[in-house]
Design a protein around this motif. Structure first.
Motif: not given
Length: 266
Positions: A34-53
């Motif tokens: 998509f032309d000039r479109k940016q999205g945001m991924i919250h840390i809770s939507e990166i991977s299941p469980g707790r993310i340390r880094n």
């Protein structure tokens, strides 16, 4: 390179993205399609469980496939998820992108030969095709088995001739796969050999046909061909042979067929 769309994706769409910024609690990524479109991924939507880094999961410049969670067109905000995309969905999306790129490469090659603008050729072709096909690759794939897909569009002769030639060179015909289940048993003293001969004779009828043992007197039969009509003829010839030989040798026989269409190889 994937041709960029000027509008927004739809919610739940799978999109190819490139990571551009990484913060402690979120990631920003450009939507490549998509032309000039940016999205945001919250840390809770990166991977299941707790993310340390968070850097263990994403890196600047990394290509990722995300699911669109929500869109605010007024603000231009797009919320994305990485963890809600299964491995199967990733593979499917990657294959779609590969097919799209292949179709665009064909247009680019033809435009180079004709010394004309690639984008204009592509836009004109997409406009003439309308909404009948989900993508250019789908239309090119259909052209292999039905040339009227493009010949009826009234394309300039030089464009049509060159396009048709390159499509035939670069895109394989779509394949049809017919699957079935055979149940074949014999209570005769030499019943195992009788059944084996019937199945072997059927499998030898055509190289596109395979038969495999499932267990308990059940066998799978599979035909892969480039069109339904001939695939069905091959299957019928094999099942007719097996049914006739089963009756002759007093075997118990039944057959159930399942059909599905396979996509052409990219």
């Amino acid at each position: 390179m994937v041709e960029k769309k000027k509008d927004f994706p739809e919610e739940s769409d799978l999109v190819l993205c490139t990571v551009t910024k990484i913060y402690p609690h979120c990631v920003f990524a450009n939507l490549d399609e998509f032309d000039r479109k940016q999205g945001m991924i919250h840390i809770s939507e990166i991977s299941p469980g707790r993310i340390r880094n968070i850097h263990d999961y994403v890196k600047i410049g990394k290509k990722i496939i995300c699911k669109v969670l929500s869109i605010n067109m007024e603000k231009g905000h797009i919320d994305l998820s990485l963890r809600r995309v299964s491995e199967g969905q990733k593979r499917e999306k990657a294959e779609l992108i590969k097919r799209q790129q292949k179709a665009e490469k064909i247009i680019e090659f033809v435009a180079g030969k004709l010394k004309t603008d690639k984008q204009k050729l592509q836009d004109d072709l997409v406009s003439k095709l309308g909404d009948e096909y989900p993508s250019l690759h789908d239309a090119f794939e259909e052209f292999i088995v039905d040339e009227s897909v493009l010949s009826k569009l009234g394309l300039p002769k030089a464009f049509y001739d060159n396009l048709a030639e390159v499509i035939r060179q670069r895109i394989k015909p779509p394949e049809v796969e017919i699957d079935g289940e055979i149940k074949l048993k014999s209570n005769a003293p030499a019943g195992v050999n009788v059944v084996k001969k019937i199945l072997c004779d059927a499998e030898k009828l055509d190289e596109s046909l395979t038969i495999r043992y499932n267990g308990g007197g059940s066998y799978s039969i599979n035909v892969v061909y480039d069109n339904y009509k001939d695939a069905e003829k091959i299957l019928k010839k094999a099942t007719d042979l097996m049914e006739g030989e089963a009756k002759k040798n007093e075997c118990d026989y039944s057959f159930r067929r399942i059909e599905k269409k396979k996509k052409a190889a990219a």
